[in-house]
Design a protein around this motif. Structure first.
Motif, PDB file in Angstrom:
ATOM      1  N   ILE A   1      80.901 -85.302 -16.925  1.00  0.00           N
ATOM      2  CA  ILE A   1      79.811 -85.497 -17.241  1.00  0.00           C
ATOM      3  C   ILE A   1      78.890 -86.269 -16.508  1.00  0.00           C
ATOM      4  N   ASP A   2      77.739 -85.607 -15.902  1.00  0.00           N
ATOM      5  CA  ASP A   2      77.128 -86.084 -14.969  1.00  0.00           C
ATOM      6  C   ASP A   2      75.775 -86.980 -15.586  1.00  0.00           C
ATOM      7  N   ASP A   3      75.411 -88.061 -14.706  1.00  0.00           N
ATOM      8  CA  ASP A   3      74.484 -88.936 -15.487  1.00  0.00           C
ATOM      9  C   ASP A   3      75.023 -89.554 -16.556  1.00  0.00           C
ATOM     10  N   PHE A   4      76.399 -90.137 -16.642  1.00  0.00           N
ATOM     11  CA  PHE A   4      76.863 -90.865 -17.815  1.00  0.00           C
ATOM     12  C   PHE A   4      78.083 -91.564 -17.286  1.00  0.00           C
TER      13      PHE A   4
ATOM     14  N   PHE B   1      81.175 -92.242  -9.328  1.00  0.00           N
ATOM     15  CA  PHE B   1      79.387 -92.638  -8.644  1.00  0.00           C
ATOM     16  C   PHE B   1      78.670 -91.179  -8.503  1.00  0.00           C
ATOM     17  N   HIS B   2      77.489 -91.339  -9.031  1.00  0.00           N
ATOM     18  CA  HIS B   2      76.690 -90.229  -9.047  1.00  0.00           C
ATOM     19  C   HIS B   2      75.440 -90.778  -8.178  1.00  0.00           C
ATOM     20  N   GLY B   3      74.795 -91.673  -8.384  1.00  0.00           N
ATOM     21  CA  GLY B   3      73.874 -92.526  -7.566  1.00  0.00           C
ATOM     22  C   GLY B   3      73.344 -93.876  -8.058  1.00  0.00           C
TER      23      GLY B   3
ATOM     24  N   ASN C   1      70.080 -94.253  -7.985  1.00  0.00           N
ATOM     25  CA  ASN C   1      69.180 -93.486  -8.821  1.00  0.00           C
ATOM     26  C   ASN C   1      69.400 -91.865  -8.648  1.00  0.00           C
ATOM     27  N   HIS C   2      68.565 -91.104  -8.795  1.00  0.00           N
ATOM     28  CA  HIS C   2      68.973 -89.348  -8.795  1.00  0.00           C
ATOM     29  C   HIS C   2      68.491 -89.159  -7.574  1.00  0.00           C
ATOM     30  N   MET C   3      68.055 -89.901  -6.485  1.00  0.00           N
ATOM     31  CA  MET C   3      67.637 -89.237  -5.302  1.00  0.00           C
ATOM     32  C   MET C   3      68.762 -88.882  -4.448  1.00  0.00           C
TER      33      MET C   3
ATOM     34  N   GLN D   1      78.699 -81.165 -17.364  1.00  0.00           N
ATOM     35  CA  GLN D   1      77.496 -81.151 -18.516  1.00  0.00           C
ATOM     36  C   GLN D   1      76.585 -82.438 -18.398  1.00  0.00           C
ATOM     37  N   HIS D   2      75.486 -82.362 -18.631  1.00  0.00           N
ATOM     38  CA  HIS D   2      74.823 -83.679 -18.674  1.00  0.00           C
ATOM     39  C   HIS D   2      74.342 -83.926 -20.117  1.00  0.00           C
ATOM     40  N   PRO D   3      74.180 -85.193 -20.427  1.00  0.00           N
ATOM     41  CA  PRO D   3      73.507 -85.618 -21.744  1.00  0.00           C
ATOM     42  C   PRO D   3      72.068 -84.871 -21.890  1.00  0.00           C
TER      43      PRO D   3
HETATM   44 ZN    ZN Z   1      72.648 -85.825 -12.214  1.00  0.00          ZN
END
Ligand code: ZN
Length: 617
Positions: free
Chosen positions: A277-280, A364-366, A368-370, A499-501
């Motif tokens: 789950i990305d961004d989660f 880790f994803h970031g 921020n999203h850069m 998946q992403h929320p």
């Molecule tokens: Zn993402």
């Protein structure tokens, strides 16, 4: 509201009613404080016992390795089709651990392949092989095993050898194939996944076969076109692909066609299913919540907490999926220090704990999203919303802050998986992660190449970083998703999905379908997946990486003689999984591992020794 109306009708009970209501509110407040306290103190999720851990590279170096001679000759013609076939089959053979040599069709001689067990032809004009094409037929009759990776063009040489391929007649032109049918079990999932071709074109020749051919895939038409078949010819076997599609995603199809050669063939696989789950956890996603408002009359924040996450948890619990969540600290545009910390941590606590409670993992994803790219990175004109990082130092500082943030929230976690934002990662970013953050052992990006994307193979890279691409994604679950899943399940016994929320906010990712439909599509896929492979290992991101490590380091030598299949493994440390296709025979017993039937003709071997002996019946 109903209660107050009822109370208004009975004025005498009003005071008593408010008193009870105050008590309830007070009790709720106490419970909330207690819950928040428990979460803050890290009391405590129940971490799952790791299924498998990443091994030290020295263990693989110390393991026994095999000295192998080429077993297969890959003969290719120097035209567009031949080049494509060569590239595809080189990937297939090397990843199935078949030692092979490449030979140009032009100037080929019989001694180039005579010592090989198998030959793969990526040749559309057999005349390019000259007289040697006839030597190849003699070799086949005498017990060689021949795969045609591309359909040769009609006339000339093909007419002379078509009886050896079981071809009675064929059309002059190619036909469009839109949907596949599997007349017998062949690839994993073929009886439960609907398999449509995403970009159909004139790919396949309409052939008429004699009755000695066994057809494994055909077009789903009234007058079906045979797309994959096998035949015994003399003492040898022939398998033919008339599929005509040569993209990376078809590797599992071509690998399966190769596995039809001879009495049996074993290849190493990963045996793992991982859902990311990305961004989660992350801050409440930005974006228009119009479909959420339409269907649920609530904002994105409440929807995520009250609808989306409980649904995902239910799905995860039903199938025992330990989700891997990838943290975004905040959605700022900052690409330069100072990089302020996100002080609003309650969401992270709540979702993170819940994820870990399910046996999941946090990576880790970031900050921020850069994406981790500098000014020199080429976005190919896409992603206008992204700003490159101002310097290496700023890029590094973003991961330092993310690490601090995550470690303060989840002190017992190790954060070993990195997922690049939008699957984009520059060489500099990757090098920085490897050099400065040795805790990061895995990068999970995307499998299919796309302009600016960081596309991967399932492998251990030269610098030791483990690459675990995600093959499928999202909630739409298109034809391409099912095709990809089928191909990789058979090729590597692997399923990787992200998946992403915030997919529910984005029309391109299916938001207009509404969450109920999106969730139903994902659930249907998951149900079909576990119908096809009920025993596949459910792994977190780091456990999958550990499985990829064992898979990638493996070498395989095999032979079948006197009713026994011998398999010898190089690079074996502690476990290995192999799929084995048995043609015209089946296994009775195994020494050195356990063997389990997946479907007709296809078995999964769990080796616990580098020497395996399978007696056949
Ligand atoms: Zn993402």
């Amino acid at each position: 509201m109903q209660n107050s109306t009822a109370a208004a009708k009975r004025p005498g009970g009003q005071r008593r009613f408010y008193f009870i209501r105050m008590q309830i509110i007070f009790l709720q407040f106490i419970l909330l404080v207690a819950a928040l306290y428990a979460v803050q103190k890290g009391i405590s999720y129940h971490p799952r016992k790791a299924e498998l851990t990443v091994a030290d590279e020295s263990m693989f170096e110390a393991a026994d390795h095999l000295e192998q001679q080429p077993e297969c000759a890959l003969i290719w013609q120097s035209d567009l089709t031949g080049e494509e076939g060569r590239k595809l089959m080189a990937d297939v053979l090397s990843q199935m651990k078949v030692p092979y040599i490449e030979c140009p069709a032009e100037g080929i001689r019989a001694e180039d392949f005579e010592g090989c067990k198998s030959v793969v032809l990526a040749v559309s004009d057999l005349a390019s092989m000259g007289e040697t094409a006839m030597d190849l037929m003699d070799w086949l009759e005498n017990g060689g095993h021949l795969m045609l990776a591309v359909m040769p063009s009609k006339g000339g040489f093909l007419d002379m050898i078509s009886d050896k391929l079981g071809i009675v007649g064929m059309s002059d032109t190619a036909s469009v194939v839109r949907k596949l049918r599997f007349p017998r079990e062949f690839m994993i999932g073929d009886q439960v996944f609907p398999i449509q071709i995403t970009d159909p074109y004139e790919s396949s020749i309409d052939v008429l076969l004699d009755s000695t051919c066994e057809v494994y895939i055909e077009s789903d038409d009234e007058a079906a076109i045979p797309l994959v078949w096998r035949r015994r010819t003399g003492k040898g076997t022939v398998s033919v692909s008339n599929l005509g599609f040569m993209d990376k995603i078809y590797r599992g199809f071509y690998g399966s066609v190769y596995s039809l050669l001879g009495d049996g063939f074993a290849w190493p696989v990963i045996n793992g299913s991982t859902f990311y789950i990305d961004d989660f956890p992350a801050p409440v996603p930005q974006g228009e919540g119009e479909y959420i408002t339409r269907d649920y009359n609530m904002n994105a924040r409440d929807f995520m907490t009250q609808i989306w996450w409980p649904d995902i948890v239910e799905l995860g619990e039903k199938y025992k999926i330990p989700f891997t969540g990838l943290v975004i600290e905040q959605y700022s545009d900052d690409v330069k220090q100072p990089l302020p910390a996100n002080e609003d941590v309650s969401r992270f606590h709540y979702f993170g704990k819940s994820l870990l409670d399910m046996g999941g993992e946090i990576g880790f994803h970031g900050y921020n999203h850069m994406p981790l790219v500098l000014e020199n990175f080429d976005y190919y004109g896409e992603y206008d919303e992204y700003t490159p990082w101002a310097s290496m130092g700023d890029m590094e500082a973003s991961i330092t802050e993310l690490n601090r943030f995550c470690a303060s929230l989840f002190p017992n976690e190790q954060f070993q998986v990195y997922v690049p934002p939008s699957n984009i990662l520059s060489d500099e970013g990757r090098r920085m992660l490897k050099e400065k953050y040795p805790q990061i052992k895995v990068i999970a990006s995307t499998y299919m190449p796309d302009t600016a994307a960081y596309a991967q193979e399932f492998e251990v890279a030269e610098d030791g970083m483990i690459e675990t691409p995600r093959v499928i994604s999202g909630y739409i679950m298109s034809d391409f998703v099912y095709l990809s899943a089928l191909s990789e399940l058979t090729f590597r016994y692997v399923n990787t999905h992200f998946q992403h929320p915030d997919d529910v906010l984005d029309e391109d990712r299916g938001a207009d379908l509404g969450w109920a439909e999106m969730y139903s599509r994902l659930s249907t896929y998951v149900e079909r997946l576990y119908t096809a492979v009920p025993d596949i290992r459910n792994l977190t991101g780091i456990e999958l990486a550990a499985a990829v490590q064992r898979y990638d380091e493996l070498e395989v030598a095999q032979d079948i003689a006197d009713g026994v299949m011998h398999i010898r493994l190089g690079g074996f440390v502690d476990e290995a999984f192999l799929l084995i296709r048995f043609n015209d025979c089946s296994p009775a017993a195994a020494e050195g591992g356990r063997i389990e039937k997946i479907q007709d003709g296809l078995w999964l071997l769990e080796a616990d020794s580098p020497e395996i002996r399978i007696t056949l019946e």
